[in-house]
Design a protein around this motif. Structure first.
Motif, PDB file in Angstrom:
ATOM      1  N   MET A  46       0.828  -1.188   0.000  1.00 56.02           N
ATOM      2  CA  MET A  46       0.000   0.000   0.000  1.00 56.02           C
ATOM      3  C   MET A  46       0.868   1.245   0.000  1.00 56.02           C
ATOM      4  SD  MET A  46      -2.794  -1.551  -0.069  1.00 56.02           S
ATOM      5  CE  MET A  46      -3.779  -0.062  -0.120  1.00 56.02           C
ATOM      6  N   SER A  47       0.303   2.369  -0.422  1.00 55.46           N
ATOM      7  CA  SER A  47       1.038   3.623  -0.443  1.00 55.46           C
ATOM      8  C   SER A  47       1.311   4.107   0.972  1.00 55.46           C
ATOM      9  CB  SER A  47       0.233   4.688  -1.194  1.00 55.46           C
ATOM     10  OG  SER A  47      -0.891   5.075  -0.429  1.00 55.46           O
ATOM     11  N   THR A  48       2.393   4.869   1.124  1.00 53.38           N
ATOM     12  CA  THR A  48       2.738   5.435   2.416  1.00 53.38           C
ATOM     13  C   THR A  48       1.583   6.259   2.964  1.00 53.38           C
ATOM     14  OG1 THR A  48       5.065   5.545   1.781  1.00 53.38           O
ATOM     15  CG2 THR A  48       4.362   6.942   3.609  1.00 53.38           C
ATOM     16  N   THR A  49       0.991   7.084   2.123  1.00 58.13           N
ATOM     17  CA  THR A  49      -0.080   7.977   2.559  1.00 58.13           C
ATOM     18  C   THR A  49      -1.261   7.198   3.127  1.00 58.13           C
ATOM     19  OG1 THR A  49       0.538   9.624   0.913  1.00 58.13           O
ATOM     20  CG2 THR A  49      -1.685   9.783   1.837  1.00 58.13           C
ATOM     21  N   MET A  50      -1.638   6.105   2.470  1.00 57.61           N
ATOM     22  CA  MET A  50      -2.805   5.352   2.915  1.00 57.61           C
ATOM     23  C   MET A  50      -2.531   4.643   4.239  1.00 57.61           C
ATOM     24  SD  MET A  50      -5.148   2.776   0.665  1.00 57.61           S
ATOM     25  CE  MET A  50      -6.847   2.437   1.167  1.00 57.61           C
ATOM     26  N   ILE A  51      -1.330   4.108   4.401  1.00 59.38           N
ATOM     27  CA  ILE A  51      -0.990   3.431   5.642  1.00 59.38           C
ATOM     28  C   ILE A  51      -0.992   4.416   6.804  1.00 59.38           C
ATOM     29  CG2 ILE A  51       0.819   2.189   6.891  1.00 59.38           C
ATOM     30  CD1 ILE A  51       1.679   1.037   4.164  1.00 59.38           C
ATOM     31  N   ILE A  52      -0.349   5.566   6.601  1.00 64.75           N
ATOM     32  CA  ILE A  52      -0.276   6.581   7.658  1.00 64.75           C
ATOM     33  C   ILE A  52      -1.675   7.070   8.019  1.00 64.75           C
ATOM     34  CG2 ILE A  52       0.511   8.907   8.207  1.00 64.75           C
ATOM     35  CD1 ILE A  52       3.021   8.297   6.574  1.00 64.75           C
ATOM     36  N   GLN A  53      -2.528   7.287   7.016  1.00 64.01           N
ATOM     37  CA  GLN A  53      -3.887   7.754   7.270  1.00 64.01           C
ATOM     38  C   GLN A  53      -4.682   6.718   8.062  1.00 64.01           C
ATOM     39  OE1 GLN A  53      -5.376  10.707   6.749  1.00 64.01           O
ATOM     40  NE2 GLN A  53      -7.108   9.808   7.868  1.00 64.01           N
ATOM     41  N   MET A  54      -4.514   5.444   7.707  1.00 63.77           N
ATOM     42  CA  MET A  54      -5.210   4.379   8.419  1.00 63.77           C
ATOM     43  C   MET A  54      -4.769   4.324   9.871  1.00 63.77           C
ATOM     44  SD  MET A  54      -4.469   1.061   9.589  1.00 63.77           S
ATOM     45  CE  MET A  54      -3.175   0.454   8.511  1.00 63.77           C
ATOM     46  N   GLN A  55      -3.456   4.415  10.110  1.00 62.72           N
ATOM     47  CA  GLN A  55      -2.945   4.368  11.474  1.00 62.72           C
ATOM     48  C   GLN A  55      -3.416   5.568  12.291  1.00 62.72           C
ATOM     49  OE1 GLN A  55       1.286   4.033  11.006  1.00 62.72           O
ATOM     50  NE2 GLN A  55       1.225   1.871  10.454  1.00 62.72           N
ATOM     51  N   SER A  56      -3.425   6.745  11.658  1.00 59.81           N
ATOM     52  CA  SER A  56      -3.864   7.955  12.345  1.00 59.81           C
ATOM     53  C   SER A  56      -5.339   7.868  12.723  1.00 59.81           C
ATOM     54  CB  SER A  56      -3.611   9.175  11.454  1.00 59.81           C
ATOM     55  OG  SER A  56      -4.097  10.350  12.057  1.00 59.81           O
ATOM     56  N   ASP A  57      -6.142   7.368  11.814  1.00 57.20           N
ATOM     57  CA  ASP A  57      -7.576   7.239  12.068  1.00 57.20           C
ATOM     58  C   ASP A  57      -7.829   6.241  13.202  1.00 57.20           C
ATOM     59  OD1 ASP A  57     -10.426   7.823  10.837  1.00 57.20           O
ATOM     60  OD2 ASP A  57     -10.349   5.672  11.238  1.00 57.20           O
ATOM     61  N   MET A  58      -7.071   5.140  13.192  1.00 55.13           N
ATOM     62  CA  MET A  58      -7.230   4.146  14.242  1.00 55.13           C
ATOM     63  C   MET A  58      -6.877   4.727  15.606  1.00 55.13           C
ATOM     64  SD  MET A  58      -5.388   0.439  14.737  1.00 55.13           S
ATOM     65  CE  MET A  58      -5.854  -0.052  13.097  1.00 55.13           C
ATOM     66  N   ARG A  59      -5.755   5.446  15.679  1.00 54.09           N
ATOM     67  CA  ARG A  59      -5.353   6.033  16.958  1.00 54.09           C
ATOM     68  C   ARG A  59      -6.391   7.029  17.456  1.00 54.09           C
ATOM     69  NH1 ARG A  59      -0.113   5.765  14.607  1.00 54.09           N
ATOM     70  NH2 ARG A  59      -0.364   7.854  13.747  1.00 54.09           N
ATOM     71  N   ALA A  60      -6.942   7.834  16.541  1.00 60.04           N
ATOM     72  CA  ALA A  60      -7.937   8.832  16.928  1.00 60.04           C
ATOM     73  C   ALA A  60      -9.191   8.173  17.499  1.00 60.04           C
ATOM     74  CB  ALA A  60      -8.298   9.706  15.733  1.00 60.04           C
ATOM     75  N   ARG A  61      -9.580   7.034  16.952  1.00 61.90           N
ATOM     76  CA  ARG A  61     -10.773   6.337  17.425  1.00 61.90           C
ATOM     77  C   ARG A  61     -10.525   5.586  18.737  1.00 61.90           C
ATOM     78  NH1 ARG A  61     -14.779   5.757  13.519  1.00 61.90           N
ATOM     79  NH2 ARG A  61     -14.216   6.502  11.439  1.00 61.90           N
ATOM     80  N   MET A  62      -9.323   5.017  18.848  1.00 64.20           N
ATOM     81  CA  MET A  62      -9.045   4.143  19.985  1.00 64.20           C
ATOM     82  C   MET A  62      -8.586   4.894  21.230  1.00 64.20           C
ATOM     83  SD  MET A  62      -9.802   1.073  19.064  1.00 64.20           S
ATOM     84  CE  MET A  62      -9.005   0.155  20.390  1.00 64.20           C
ATOM     85  N   GLN A  63      -7.853   5.991  21.078  1.00 60.53           N
ATOM     86  CA  GLN A  63      -7.216   6.612  22.234  1.00 60.53           C
ATOM     87  C   GLN A  63      -8.203   7.062  23.315  1.00 60.53           C
ATOM     88  OE1 GLN A  63      -3.807   6.351  22.297  1.00 60.53           O
ATOM     89  NE2 GLN A  63      -4.313   6.632  24.455  1.00 60.53           N
ATOM     90  N   PRO A  64      -9.335   7.680  22.965  1.00 59.52           N
ATOM     91  CA  PRO A  64     -10.280   8.049  24.032  1.00 59.52           C
ATOM     92  C   PRO A  64     -10.781   6.837  24.825  1.00 59.52           C
ATOM     93  CG  PRO A  64     -10.806   9.223  22.010  1.00 59.52           C
ATOM     94  CD  PRO A  64      -9.787   8.187  21.651  1.00 59.52           C
TER      95      PRO A  64
END
Length: 207
Positions: A31-49
């Motif tokens: 996968m592209s760097t951008t898509m992987i980073i976006q997926m990881q960022s979205d996951m952290r935003a949902r999970m951290q709270p």
């Protein structure tokens, strides 16, 4: 035990784009760097709270919350693996997907039994986790549809998914008080840290 927790917590960190073979200089299979980073960022935003909320609990309230959250987290891994299996090509990756299904089904049954003993599901926290995992399932569907290699897409998505399970288990090893919670949390961390190591190794050697 503290050393074990620290070591496994470090292993639970999401796979980087470079580790996943997702750099722009890699093959088109990843996968592209951008898509992987976006997926990881979205996951952290949902999970951290939810992780922060879990850290504030103790006693029976913590035990109920931990099991209630881990069950839908496991269920999403099972659903993602089942959806991916027909498209996976590498026999080893297929074996990993089947192992996730088999092992996590057993752990779900164990956690459901413990919840009955504790007084039932923490519905609010379970629903929040279920919503987050549903979003992750949608991301994985998008990743697999865009990737030339379903095997890469599956492992690139499952690695941070395992990482978030390990983060919850790490909290349980620190906040949990009962043998049931500590035992399940330790088994989750050991198994999924080993799998994450194998996934990352496969991704590095299949760029």
């Amino acid at each position: 035990m503290k050393g074990l927790i620290l070591t496994l917590a470090l292993m639970a960190l999401p796979v980087s784009a470079a580790q996943a073979g997702g750099s722009q200089g890699g093959t088109a299979a990843s996968m592209s760097t951008t898509m992987i980073i976006q997926m990881q960022s979205d996951m952290r935003a949902r999970m951290q709270p939810m992780m922060d909320d879990l850290r504030r609990l103790s006693g029976t309230a913590f035990d109920r919350a931990f099991f209630s959250m881990m069950i839908p987290h496991h269920q999403s891994a099972i659903e993602m693996s089942r959806a991916a299996l027909p498209r996976l090509r590498d026999p080893l990756v297929r074996a990993w997907a089947q192992s996730i299904i088999d092992d996590q089904q057993k752990e779900i049954a164990e956690m459901q039994a413990e919840l009955q003993r504790l007084g039932g599901v923490d519905t609010a926290r379970q629903n929040r986790m279920r919503q987050a995992m549903s979003a992750m399932g949608q991301m994985m569907t998008q990743m697999m549809s865009r990737s030339q290699s379903p095997d890469h897409a599956f492992l690139e998505m499952m690695t941070p998914h395992h990482g978030s399970a390990n983060e919850m288990a790490n909290i349980a090893l620190q906040n949990g008080q009962t043998d049931h919670v500590l035992s399940i949390a330790q088994r989750i961390m050991m198994a999924q840290a080993d799998e994450m190591h194998d996934f990352k190794d496969w991704l590095r050697t299949h760029q």
